[in-house]
Design a protein around this motif. Structure first.
Motif, short mmCIF file in Angstrom:
data_model
loop_
_atom_site.label_atom_id
_atom_site.label_comp_id
_atom_site.label_asym_id
_atom_site.label_seq_id
_atom_site.Cartn_x
_atom_site.Cartn_y
_atom_site.Cartn_z
N TYR A 1 -6.88 -4.31 7.04
CA TYR A 1 -6.01 -5.01 8.34
C TYR A 1 -4.65 -5.34 8.09
CZ TYR A 1 -5.28 -8.83 11.52
OH TYR A 1 -4.83 -9.61 12.38
N LEU A 2 -3.80 -5.09 9.19
CA LEU A 2 -2.61 -5.58 9.07
C LEU A 2 -2.39 -6.42 10.25
CD1 LEU A 2 -1.03 -2.44 7.72
CD2 LEU A 2 -0.52 -4.62 6.66
N GLY A 3 -2.06 -7.66 10.02
CA GLY A 3 -1.68 -8.46 11.21
C GLY A 3 -0.41 -9.36 11.04
N ASP A 4 0.34 -9.50 11.93
CA ASP A 4 1.61 -10.25 11.79
C ASP A 4 2.48 -9.83 10.53
OD1 ASP A 4 1.08 -11.74 14.20
OD2 ASP A 4 -0.41 -12.83 12.94
N SER A 5 2.56 -8.42 10.32
CA SER A 5 3.36 -8.05 9.22
C SER A 5 4.50 -7.22 9.48
CB SER A 5 2.34 -7.41 8.14
OG SER A 5 1.18 -6.55 8.93
N ALA B 1 -7.28 0.86 0.58
CA ALA B 1 -8.61 0.50 1.28
C ALA B 1 -9.35 -1.06 1.28
CB ALA B 1 -9.64 1.51 0.71
N GLY B 2 -9.58 -1.66 2.14
CA GLY B 2 -10.02 -3.04 2.02
C GLY B 2 -8.91 -4.10 1.85
N SER B 3 -8.00 -3.57 2.09
CA SER B 3 -7.06 -4.97 1.77
C SER B 3 -6.63 -5.25 3.20
CB SER B 3 -5.70 -4.25 1.18
OG SER B 3 -5.87 -4.05 -0.18
N VAL C 1 0.01 -1.29 -2.46
CA VAL C 1 -0.86 -2.28 -2.37
C VAL C 1 -2.29 -1.66 -2.76
CG1 VAL C 1 -2.16 -4.30 -0.91
CG2 VAL C 1 0.43 -3.58 -0.58
N GLY C 2 -2.97 -2.15 -3.89
CA GLY C 2 -4.19 -1.70 -4.43
C GLY C 2 -5.20 -2.14 -3.37
N SER C 3 -6.39 -1.55 -3.79
CA SER C 3 -7.41 -1.74 -2.79
C SER C 3 -8.13 -3.03 -2.92
CB SER C 3 -8.71 -1.00 -3.50
OG SER C 3 -8.43 0.46 -3.17
N ASN C 4 -8.73 -3.67 -1.75
CA ASN C 4 -9.38 -5.06 -1.74
C ASN C 4 -8.35 -6.14 -2.00
OD1 ASN C 4 -11.93 -4.47 -0.71
ND2 ASN C 4 -12.85 -5.67 -2.39
N CYS C 5 -7.28 -6.06 -1.52
CA CYS C 5 -6.23 -7.03 -1.93
C CYS C 5 -6.39 -8.00 -0.81
CB CYS C 5 -4.82 -6.74 -2.13
SG CYS C 5 -4.65 -5.70 -3.72
N VAL C 6 -5.99 -9.25 -0.84
CA VAL C 6 -5.70 -10.28 0.19
C VAL C 6 -4.48 -10.82 0.04
CG1 VAL C 6 -6.66 -12.57 1.15
CG2 VAL C 6 -8.37 -10.94 0.19
#
Ligand code: UD1
Ligand code: CA
Length: 463
Positions: free
Chosen positions: A372-376, A386-388, A409-414
């Motif tokens: 998900y990429l929101g407001d970026s 994946a999963g970020s 950006v690696g996987s599963n980052c917040v």
């Protein structure tokens, strides 16, 4: 010559079995009445009067701001009574010699401007011009009565199906419900109507006999196709017209060179502006205004609304795009979702189960899986794992995430916004990033990995 257009839209539409007034049901995404009003826009300067009745408030709201005048008809005592209500709004006095009134139906949406114009021209301000057509099955319609035995004879009147004799019911030429009349004469005729008939209604069609009696010539103009005179009375008829309209639109696009895998599995509810060599697979829906560049390929079952897709982009199946721009040569989907404000640069890749909202991705950025990429704001060549996700919402406000060029950006980052990831940096998989990160460094923000040598897995007690 002054042109007034009366659109009848007061009827109940019982068979729709809907709370929504019939003329507001949508065909190709647009209310039936709006189709008629848009067509009248091609007839030049005219005053438009819409007769409302059932669901009047909703219908009046729908036409507010269009410049059309709404006139209420309450109760609804027939088509002649409907036109009576419009009389005070029609141009000129009853003694005026100039002026034409065109009568249309709000539930006959596919009437073409060419035909409406032909009807107005046939009237010429001095004849009563009826739009007619011959039908295989004329039952239910008003029949055109002519002198002599065959058509070609003069028009003498219209008899409604319910009032017609068995012999008259054999007539296959019917009145479509549309006519053009000299305004001054029309005003006098409709005010003289009575309701002595099978339905106890004021029939607009009775003015034909009046014209004949007064020596005013009556002419019949033939509709070009059945489609343009078909009315909508039921959901089945609405669906039938939808398919006909979709077929018409599909053919126009294919004529322009678009390759539709199957014109019968294509839906356009708005406007599609295609470039050259565009291919569209089955089951796609286009809404609003969609601009598609040269060589764009769109896979099966995509829903695309208000979007610009640049040349060479490939949209894989089951992708949803709304209010977004896609750059040249971008690859999107399958199963991607681009939401309003997504602006993707050239060669961007968006893969399966990736959602992008209100974000710009610069050339060559990639988010290939489950993200998900929101407001970026995402820089060039960024690889977003994946999963970020961007955590862009704190429950009250939206915050921005800025990702510099060449970041991985690696996987599963917040990424907890507001936050900036410095250019060329790498974010280790599984990181929760809440502060800005420096350029060209590896940032890892997760618990350190430990291994416990003497640890024993719990065992079940023997039974
Ligand atoms: C009318 C014609 C018939 C023609 C047919 C074509 C009359 C008397 N008959 O029949 O010859 O073959 O259309 O479809 O005109 N409306 C109002 N107020 C009313 C009644 C109707 O605004 O009081 C509107 C309806 O919303 C509709 C249009 O007028 O848009 C036609 O009404 P409808 O009841 O369908 O006409 P028919 O009696 O079927
Ligand atoms: Ca009808």
């Amino acid at each position: 010559m002054a042109l007034d257009i009366v659109i009848m839209a007061a009827g109940k539409g019982t068979r729709m079995k809907s709370r929504l007034p019939k003329v507001l049901h949508r065909l190709a995404g647009k209310p039936l009445l709006q189709h008629v009003m848009d067509m009248t826009g091609d007839l030049g300067r005219a005053r438009t009067i819409v007769i409302t009745g059932h669901g009047a408030e909703q219908v009046e709201q729908a036409i507010a701001g269009s410049g059309a005048i709404a006139v209420r008809q309450e109760p609804q005592l027939g088509t002649g009574h409907a036109v009576q209500q419009a009389v005070p709004q029609l141009t000129g006095t009853p003694d005026d010699r100039a002026g034409i009134t065109l009568i249309l139906n709000g539930d006959v949406p596919l009437i073409e401007a060419t035909t409406a114009r032909a009807l107005v021209e046939a009237c010429a301000g001095r004849q009563l011009a009826l739009l007619t057509i011959e039908l295989e099955d004329p039952s239910g319609y008003g029949r055109i009565l002519r002198s002599g035995d065959a058509h070609g004879g003069r028009v003498l009147g219209i008899v409604e199906h319910k009032d017609a004799s068995p012999a008259q019911r054999q007539i296959r030429e019917i009145y479509t419900g549309m006519m053009a009349a000299p305004t001054a004469l029309l005003k006098r005729w409709v005010m003289a109507l009575t309701n002595q008939n099978a339905q106890g209604e004021y029939y607009l069609t009775d003015i034909v006999a009046m014209a004949v009696e007064q020596g005013v010539p009556v002419v019949a103009t033939h509709a070009r196709s059945e489609t343009e005179v078909l009315g909508v009375n039921s959901p089945a008829q609405l669906a039938e017209l939808e398919r006909r309209l979709q077929r018409r639109q599909a053919e126009a696009l294919m004529e322009a060179g678009v390759r539709l895998a199957d014109p019968d599995r294509f839906d356009l509810r708005g406007e599609l502006l295609p470039g050259q060599d565009v291919e569209i697979d089955v089951g796609c829906i286009f809404e609003g205004q969609v601009v598609v560049g040269d060589n764009v390929r769109i896979g099966a079952h995509c829903v695309i609304r208000d979007a610009e897709i640049a040349a060479g982009a490939v949209i894989h199946p089951f992708t949803h795009i709304e209010g977004a721009k896609v750059g040249t040569g971008a690859l999107i989907g399958p199963y991607a979702r681009l939401r309003p404000g997504a602006e993707l640069g050239d060669e961007v890749h968006i893969g399966n189960f990736v959602e992008v909202k209100n974000s710009t991705l610069a050339r060559g950025a990639k988010a290939n899986h489950l993200a998900y990429l929101g407001d970026s704001t995402v820089g060039e060549r960024v690889n977003y794992g994946a999963g970020s996700i961007t955590a862009n919402y704190d429950g009250a406000n939206k915050h921005r995430t800025v990702i510099g060029n060449d970041v991985h950006v690696g996987s599963n980052c917040v990424l907890i916004a507001p936050v900036t990831i410095g250019e060329g940096g790498t974010i280790g998989g599984g990181s929760t990033i809440s502060r800005d990160t420096p350029a060209h460094q590896l940032t890892v923000a997760r618990a350190r990995q430990v291994s416990l040598a003497g640890w024993q897995r719990p065992k079940k007690a023997p039974k």
